[in-house]
Design a protein around this motif. Structure first.
Motif, PDB file in Angstrom:
ATOM      1  N   LYS A  37     -10.828 -51.819 -11.844  1.00 15.02           N
ATOM      2  CA  LYS A  37     -10.158 -52.940 -12.507  1.00 15.02           C
ATOM      3  C   LYS A  37      -9.079 -53.542 -11.615  1.00 15.02           C
ATOM      4  CE  LYS A  37      -7.285 -54.007 -16.552  1.00 15.02           C
ATOM      5  NZ  LYS A  37      -6.647 -53.452 -17.773  1.00 15.02           N
ATOM      6  N   LYS A  38      -8.345 -52.667 -10.916  1.00 18.34           N
ATOM      7  CA  LYS A  38      -7.257 -53.120 -10.048  1.00 18.34           C
ATOM      8  C   LYS A  38      -7.748 -53.550  -8.664  1.00 18.34           C
ATOM      9  CE  LYS A  38      -3.800 -52.329 -12.891  1.00 18.34           C
ATOM     10  NZ  LYS A  38      -2.847 -53.366 -13.333  1.00 18.34           N
ATOM     11  N   GLY A  39      -9.025 -53.255  -8.365  1.00 14.68           N
ATOM     12  CA  GLY A  39      -9.563 -53.625  -7.063  1.00 14.68           C
ATOM     13  C   GLY A  39      -9.001 -52.804  -5.926  1.00 14.68           C
ATOM     14  N   VAL A  40      -8.727 -51.493  -6.190  1.00 16.80           N
ATOM     15  CA  VAL A  40      -8.153 -50.621  -5.158  1.00 16.80           C
ATOM     16  C   VAL A  40      -9.067 -49.422  -4.914  1.00 16.80           C
ATOM     17  CG1 VAL A  40      -5.790 -51.308  -5.671  1.00 16.80           C
ATOM     18  CG2 VAL A  40      -6.781 -49.352  -6.879  1.00 16.80           C
ATOM     19  N   VAL A  41      -8.795 -48.723  -3.831  1.00 15.84           N
ATOM     20  CA  VAL A  41      -9.582 -47.545  -3.454  1.00 15.84           C
ATOM     21  C   VAL A  41      -9.004 -46.295  -4.112  1.00 15.84           C
ATOM     22  CG1 VAL A  41     -10.211 -46.008  -1.539  1.00 15.84           C
ATOM     23  CG2 VAL A  41     -10.337 -48.503  -1.254  1.00 15.84           C
ATOM     24  N   LEU A  42      -9.870 -45.538  -4.776  1.00 12.78           N
ATOM     25  CA  LEU A  42      -9.519 -44.208  -5.277  1.00 12.78           C
ATOM     26  C   LEU A  42     -10.366 -43.215  -4.501  1.00 12.78           C
ATOM     27  CD1 LEU A  42      -8.215 -42.166  -7.154  1.00 12.78           C
ATOM     28  CD2 LEU A  42      -9.933 -42.726  -8.885  1.00 12.78           C
ATOM     29  N   HIS A  43      -9.708 -42.428  -3.678  1.00 12.92           N
ATOM     30  CA  HIS A  43     -10.405 -41.496  -2.787  1.00 12.92           C
ATOM     31  C   HIS A  43     -10.042 -40.066  -3.161  1.00 12.92           C
ATOM     32  CE1 HIS A  43     -11.984 -39.762   0.974  1.00 12.92           C
ATOM     33  NE2 HIS A  43     -10.849 -39.094   1.042  1.00 12.92           N
ATOM     34  N   GLU A  44     -11.042 -39.268  -3.534  1.00 10.62           N
ATOM     35  CA  GLU A  44     -10.804 -37.864  -3.829  1.00 10.62           C
ATOM     36  C   GLU A  44     -11.191 -37.031  -2.612  1.00 10.62           C
ATOM     37  OE1 GLU A  44     -11.495 -35.318  -7.727  1.00 10.62           O
ATOM     38  OE2 GLU A  44     -13.333 -35.363  -6.537  1.00 10.62           O
ATOM     39  N   GLU A  45     -10.232 -36.281  -2.106  1.00 10.19           N
ATOM     40  CA  GLU A  45     -10.454 -35.441  -0.910  1.00 10.19           C
ATOM     41  C   GLU A  45     -11.456 -34.334  -1.189  1.00 10.19           C
ATOM     42  OE1 GLU A  45     -10.156 -31.616   0.093  1.00 10.19           O
ATOM     43  OE2 GLU A  45      -8.185 -32.044  -0.732  1.00 10.19           O
ATOM     44  N   HIS A  46     -12.428 -34.190  -0.284  1.00  7.46           N
ATOM     45  CA  HIS A  46     -13.385 -33.084  -0.362  1.00  7.46           C
ATOM     46  C   HIS A  46     -13.634 -32.548   1.045  1.00  7.46           C
ATOM     47  CE1 HIS A  46     -14.568 -32.669  -4.548  1.00  7.46           C
ATOM     48  NE2 HIS A  46     -14.386 -33.969  -4.653  1.00  7.46           N
ATOM     49  N   ILE A  47     -12.616 -31.855   1.575  1.00 12.02           N
ATOM     50  CA  ILE A  47     -12.737 -31.358   2.947  1.00 12.02           C
ATOM     51  C   ILE A  47     -13.809 -30.277   3.082  1.00 12.02           C
ATOM     52  CG2 ILE A  47     -10.365 -31.947   3.608  1.00 12.02           C
ATOM     53  CD1 ILE A  47      -9.618 -29.007   3.121  1.00 12.02           C
ATOM     54  N   GLU A  48     -14.222 -29.680   1.936  1.00 11.90           N
ATOM     55  CA  GLU A  48     -15.259 -28.647   2.025  1.00 11.90           C
ATOM     56  C   GLU A  48     -16.581 -29.214   2.537  1.00 11.90           C
ATOM     57  OE1 GLU A  48     -15.975 -30.537  -1.939  1.00 11.90           O
ATOM     58  OE2 GLU A  48     -14.224 -29.997  -0.733  1.00 11.90           O
ATOM     59  N   LEU A  49     -16.768 -30.529   2.383  1.00  9.82           N
ATOM     60  CA  LEU A  49     -17.981 -31.171   2.878  1.00  9.82           C
ATOM     61  C   LEU A  49     -17.855 -31.576   4.344  1.00  9.82           C
ATOM     62  CD1 LEU A  49     -18.799 -33.474  -0.182  1.00  9.82           C
ATOM     63  CD2 LEU A  49     -19.637 -31.173   0.279  1.00  9.82           C
TER      64      LEU A  49
END
Length: 249
Positions: free
Chosen positions: A71-83
């Motif tokens: 809705k806000k037009g922004v990036v939501l990035h969830e860290e997954h360093i295990e990958l």
């Protein structure tokens, strides 16, 4: 250049600050400048957010965050360093193209501090492995054993692949228990019982993740790839919630 604010200054937050102050030369991370640190998220204010996993302890809460980000037009990035670990990358190469018949992933480790959530959420890195390796999964059954006096817990989830092949995921914890991951993946004509060894990478895991986040901010990641990542993350959180519900029913 893009100003960045670190959300939380625990162990992971401190590493984020370190990596932004000394980014990998020539990478997208060089465009980030630390402006400060805070203790809560700012999607509502229209800011891009990089958050450690899991971003929430329920599927509904995570879905609301993704909806707000869109809705806000922004990036939501969830860290997954295990990958991003070299041993996982090697494991994925070994698994790619093979037909799974059945499998199991058993993680063991020390007791967690209070507040880390149910094991299906605190251990979602292992669930992310299984989903990334074998695609969409469903939950067939789940159990949870706990001995509070001994500080012991064990969660066992019975999963199924899209073609009904069984996968067992176990999270076992107790104070002093050595940290181990044991796999047993049975394929047509081949069985994998150890995570393939791989040399240590030259770029740190959090730096790799920071570069990926920065690449998203600068438009270097396709919409299709962003959508696949969102679907995977929400799928894992949905599985974790279902497992928790079955264990507590």
């Amino acid at each position: 250049m893009l100003g960045a604010v670190v959300v939380g200054v625990g162990t992971a937050g401190a590493v984020r600050i370190r990596d932004m102050l000394t980014p990998l030369a020539g990478s997208a991370a060089e465009k980030l400048i630390v402006q400060g640190f805070v203790s809560r998220m700012f999607l509502e204010a229209g800011k891009h957010v990089c958050v450690e996993y899991p971003m929430a302890l329920s599927y509904q809460a995570a879905a609301q965050l993704w909806d707000l980000a869109q809705k806000k037009g922004v990036v939501l990035h969830e860290e997954h360093i295990e990958l991003l670990t070299e041993d996982y990358k090697q494991l994925k190469k070994e698994v790619e193209g093979k037909t799974l018949l059945e499998g199991s992933l058993h993680f063991a480790g020390g007791a967690l501090k209070p507040g880390f959530g149910f094991p299906a959420f605190s251990g979602i890195a292992r669930l992310s492995w299984l989903v990334d390796l074998f695609g969409e999964l469903s939950v067939r059954a789940a159990t949870f054993e706990e001995d509070a006096k001994q500080g012991y817990s064990k969660m066992t989830a019975q999963l199924l692949t899209s073609d009904s092949k069984p996968l067992t995921w176990i999270e076992e914890r107790q104070a002093g228990l050595p940290r181990t991951k044991k796999i047993n993946f049975v394929f047509d004509g081949f069985t994998l019982t150890q995570i393939p060894p791989a040399p240590r990478g030259t770029v740190g895991l959090f730096m790799q993740d920071l570069i990926l986040f920065s690449a998203k901010l600068s438009g270097q990641v396709s919409t299709e790839e962003l959508d696949r990542e969102r679907v995977r993350i929400l799928h894992c959180l949905g599985l974790a919630q279902k497992i928790q519900e079955l264990c507590k029913s």
